[in-house]
Design an enzyme around this catalytic site. Structure first.
Site, PDB file in Angstrom:
ATOM      1  N   LYS A 175       0.834  -1.204   0.000  1.00  0.00           N
ATOM      2  CA  LYS A 175       0.000   0.000   0.000  1.00  0.00           C
ATOM      3  C   LYS A 175       0.876   1.264   0.000  1.00  0.00           C
ATOM      4  O   LYS A 175       0.643   2.183  -0.783  1.00  0.00           O
ATOM      5  CB  LYS A 175      -0.938  -0.032   1.220  1.00  0.00           C
TER       6      LYS A 175
ATOM      7  N   ARG B 297       2.927   5.961  -3.272  1.00  0.00           N
ATOM      8  CA  ARG B 297       4.086   6.761  -3.694  1.00  0.00           C
ATOM      9  C   ARG B 297       4.368   6.599  -5.182  1.00  0.00           C
ATOM     10  O   ARG B 297       4.859   7.523  -5.830  1.00  0.00           O
ATOM     11  CB  ARG B 297       5.298   6.379  -2.841  1.00  0.00           C
TER      12      ARG B 297
ATOM     13  N   SER C 282       6.825   8.897  12.370  1.00  0.00           N
ATOM     14  CA  SER C 282       5.737   8.748  11.397  1.00  0.00           C
ATOM     15  C   SER C 282       6.247   9.028   9.992  1.00  0.00           C
ATOM     16  O   SER C 282       6.709  10.132   9.685  1.00  0.00           O
ATOM     17  CB  SER C 282       4.607   9.724  11.743  1.00  0.00           C
TER      18      SER C 282
ATOM     19  N   ASP D 168       1.798  -1.333  11.766  1.00  0.00           N
ATOM     20  CA  ASP D 168       0.521  -1.800  11.217  1.00  0.00           C
ATOM     21  C   ASP D 168       0.212  -3.250  11.598  1.00  0.00           C
ATOM     22  O   ASP D 168      -0.910  -3.713  11.408  1.00  0.00           O
ATOM     23  CB  ASP D 168       0.521  -1.641   9.690  1.00  0.00           C
TER      24      ASP D 168
ATOM     25  N   ARG E  84      -7.518  -3.312   9.361  1.00  0.00           N
ATOM     26  CA  ARG E  84      -6.561  -4.229   9.992  1.00  0.00           C
ATOM     27  C   ARG E  84      -7.186  -4.982  11.160  1.00  0.00           C
ATOM     28  O   ARG E  84      -6.819  -6.111  11.461  1.00  0.00           O
ATOM     29  CB  ARG E  84      -5.297  -3.492  10.416  1.00  0.00           C
TER      30      ARG E  84
HETATM   31  C1  S3P Z   1       2.254   4.792   6.174  1.00  0.00           C
HETATM   32  C2  S3P Z   1       2.834   5.118   7.368  1.00  0.00           C
HETATM   33  C3  S3P Z   1       2.340   4.646   8.657  1.00  0.00           C
HETATM   34  C4  S3P Z   1       1.398   3.460   8.497  1.00  0.00           C
HETATM   35  C5  S3P Z   1       0.399   3.648   7.405  1.00  0.00           C
HETATM   36  C6  S3P Z   1       1.103   3.891   6.080  1.00  0.00           C
HETATM   37  C7  S3P Z   1       2.844   5.344   4.934  1.00  0.00           C
HETATM   38  O1  S3P Z   1       1.637   5.693   9.289  1.00  0.00           O
HETATM   39  O2  S3P Z   1       0.727   3.207   9.712  1.00  0.00           O
HETATM   40  O3  S3P Z   1      -0.423   2.499   7.270  1.00  0.00           O
HETATM   41  O4  S3P Z   1       2.556   4.826   3.845  1.00  0.00           O
HETATM   42  O5  S3P Z   1       3.624   6.297   5.038  1.00  0.00           O
HETATM   43  P1  S3P Z   1       2.405   6.814  10.166  1.00  0.00           P
HETATM   44  O6  S3P Z   1       3.408   7.395   9.287  1.00  0.00           O
HETATM   45  O7  S3P Z   1       1.377   7.837  10.538  1.00  0.00           O
HETATM   46  O8  S3P Z   1       2.938   6.078  11.337  1.00  0.00           O
END
Ligand code: S3P
Length: 658
Positions: A14, A19, A159, A307, A380
């Site tokens: 995902k 991206r 994050s 996740d 999830r």
């Molecule tokens: C993601 C980053 C994570 C993850 C999300 C996807 C991403 O979140 O939990 O499912 O693609 O950058 P955070 O960056 O808020 O931790």
């Protein structure tokens, strides 16, 4: 005994899929993207890019995206609908922030609207963009882009979404950015920007992108998503025999914390054929059953497994000892409050679990687990508990199984195949046979609003091994056709809607009878926000109700069913061999509604207000909620849902034996 077998190909990653679209769009040029994940979240990124002026083709396994790059971005005419996707919102907000002359409002579903956005607004405002919130934090959020200044930002959160928003804003304005994080988050943005020609440095505690790079799009091969693969690693671990093979899974070290934790818990996991494809390490996972022990999760591992932590908690329910997850308060701001929701659901199915401010504790056991899981629309959670539910001896129902489409469309079919069960969805249309067959079992469940009839009906159907009729989905099918017709919803009439009704036929899945539109399920469209916004208008039309009742009757003539709804025992199935009328006192019904809506224990004050509303609603509904004289009334006030189900199943079995 659960035996697993076969090769499970989980869909594309995902994070990388988002991206691939977004970075190709801003880099400009032409890129071929193979293996993209066609899930609701990635559709949201495609939709938002289109609204900003980038011609993204419809998502397919092998697509070519052409873009004129950042200069193509335009102020959209409508708010950007980000659906359930935090990644779409935060990353796209970064891109918009760096474009002077572009202003966009970001909006999303109820879950996304609750998630914190100040964490990106603060650094992006410092860089020079303007953010406006209707409420203190969360969506809707208006972003006005500007020619930004560089930044050196120390983020409070590990994050990737915050880090990526800042890096993308810098790229979008051609300036430098440094981001420091408390622990390292996933680095797909850095890898892809660097592949497209940006100068990106890995810092000991974060990343830096240099000013002024000229980007050009590169082809992307999206590997299988490790967060999706993790569900099948867990399934194999919980099984009693067999082996699962998961090819081409992304093994980027910022993503493999979940596998490390599961291995520490005893999971037997081997990686074959490890190689680097398109800048990401991938490999084939081979997993077999194991006896599981508890573990501790904290520190750096939390971000690397963020996740997968709901799944780890579910696996811990079957591990020997006490598992503790701490330093994980980020879980509270995901698609749901995953600490509160995981613990409440584990308890609801009989697991000894406890909430901590920044994590949770789970004590494992072998006892059978049964009950209903409330997902709050969190994909999830649905899948983590779905895996526990696939273990024989457990009877777990999931309130909203379709929410898996956010990241893993087809999850339930893949799960059924891996466990050797019949595929859970067959879409062949059912021949409609007019006239009811007296010998078929039809369980008709009626009762006033919020008596719990719908969720109980689904569970009863599962226990009896027969199908539940999802009558609401038929209203949704007509609503979707109304929207497709292009006529404004305000102008819809029953005649107009029913003119297209011939395109709706009945389809069977393993667990339910569903509508097919032109022979296909179109689940994403039927569950989507546009249909949800208009469906009550359609369900209020009496001749539409009569049409849906007719379809429900047809369903009961084609297969054995459990049906719930208004008038089911009186008007729709007057000859049903078993009619149930569920009642509960108003206080208890109000309490249940609130638990479902709020996902927590309501206060007495809240219940009192809700009770008043219910009393008024009952008064309006009085004519519809009267029981059929032949119905068996069950007062569920002091019954657990399991007890209600048991009672109805026992009555149905008695009818069958007659
Ligand atoms: C993601 C980053 C994570 C993850 C999300 C996807 C991403 O979140 O939990 O499912 O693609 O950058 P955070 O960056 O808020 O931790």
């Amino acid at each position: 005994m659960l035996r697993v077998s076969g090769v499970v190909r989980v869909p594309g990653d995902k994070s990388i899929s988002h991206r691939a679209l977004l970075i190709t769009a801003i880099a400009g040029g032409e890129a071929r993207v193979r293996g993209i994940l066609p899930s609701a979240d990635v559709h949201a990124t495609a939709r938002v890019l289109r609204a900003l002026g980038i011609p993204v083709p419809s998502l397919s396994d092998d697509l070519v995206l052409r873009s004129d790059g950042l200069t193509a971005l335009r102020t959209p005419s409508e708010p950007l609908d980000c659906g359930n996707s935090g990644t779409t919102t935060r990353l796209m907000a970064g891109v918009v922030a760096g474009r002077a002359g572009v202003t966009a409002t970001f909006a999303g579903d109820a879950s996304l609207s609750r998630r914190p956005m100040q964490r990106i607004a603060r650094p992006l405002t410092q860089m020079g963009a303007t953010f406006a919130f209707e409420r203190g934090d969360g969506l809707p959020m208006q972003v006005t882009g500007a020619a930004l200044q560089g930044i050196d930002w120390r983020s409070e959160h590990a994050s990737a979404q915050v880090k990526s928003a800042i890096l993308l804003a810098a790229v979008s304005s051609g300036v430098e950015a440094k981001v420091h994080e408390p622990t390292r988050s996933r680095d797909h943005t850095e890898r892809m920007l660097s592949a497209c020609g940006a100068t990106v440095e890995v810092l000991p505690d974060g990343a830096r992108v240099r000013a002024g790079a000229t980007l050009r799009a590169v082809d992307v091969q999206v590997p299988a998503d490790p967060s999706s693969a993790a569900f099948f690693v867990a399934l194999a671990a919980l099984a009693h025999g067999g082996e699962l093979v998961l090819p081409d899974v992304c093994l980027n070290p910022t993503r493999t914390g979940g596998f490390d934790i599961l291995q520490r818990m005893g999971v037997s996991l081997r990686v074959d054929d490890e190689r680097v494809v398109g800048g990401e390490t991938i490999g084939t996972l081979v997993v077999s059953p194991a006896s599981l022990v508890a573990t501790q999760v904290r520190g750096d591992e939390v971000a690397r497994a963020i996740d997968e932590l709901p799944l780890v908690a579910c696996v811990a329910a079957r591990a020997h000892g006490e598992t503790r997850i701490t330093e994980a308060s980020e879980l509270r701001v995901k698609e749901s409050d995953r600490i509160a929701a995981v613990v409440a659901n584990l308890r609801a199915i009989g697991v000894d679990a406890e909430e901590l401010p920044d994590g949770l504790v789970v004590r494992g056991s072998d006892r059978p687990l049964a009950g209903r899981v409330i997902t709050h629309g969190d994909h999830r959670l649905a899948m983590a508990f779905g895996v526990l539910g696939a273990v024989p001896g457990n009877a777990i129902t999931i309130d909203d199984p379709d929410c898996v489409d956010v990241s893993f469309p087809g999850f339930w079919e893949t799960l059924a195949r891996a466990t050797g069960a019949a595929p859970s969805v067959a879409t062949e249309p059912v021949a409609s046979s007019p006239g009811a067959s007296g010998r078929r079992l039809v369980v008709a469940i009626d009762g006033p609003a919020a008596s719990g009839k719908s969720s109980t009906a689904q569970w009863v159907a599962k226990r009896l091994g027969i199908r539940h009729v999802d009558s609401g989905a038929f209203y949704r099918a007509l609503t979707a056709l109304g929207l497709r017709s292009g006529v404004e919803p305000e102008a819809w009439t029953a005649e107009h809607l029913l003119a297209a009704a011939g395109r709706v036929t009945l389809g069977l899945t393993e667990r339910s009878v569903v509508p097919l539109v032109d022979g296909e399920r179109h689940e994403e469209e039927l569950r989507g926000a546009a249909v949800t916004a208009q469906v009550s208008r359609v369900a209020a039309l009496p001749s539409v109700r009569a049409w849906v009742n007719e379809r429900v009757r047809e369903a009961g003539a084609s297969t054995e069913v459990v049906v719930d709804g208004r008038d089911i025992g009186t008007a729709v199935f007057p000859d049903a061999p078993l009619k149930i009328f569920m009642v509960a006192d108003q206080w208890e019904r109000a309490r249940r509604r609130l638990v479902q809506r709020l996902g927590r224990k309501p206060t007495d004050g809240e219940i009192a207000v809700e009770t008043e509303e219910l009393v008024a609603r009952d008064a309006r509904d009085a004519t519809q909620s009267r029981p059929d004289p032949a119905a068996i009334t069950i007062d569920t006030t002091s019954l657990t849902q399991e007890e209600q189900v048991e009672r109805i199943v026992a009555l149905a079995e008695a009818v069958r034996a007659r």
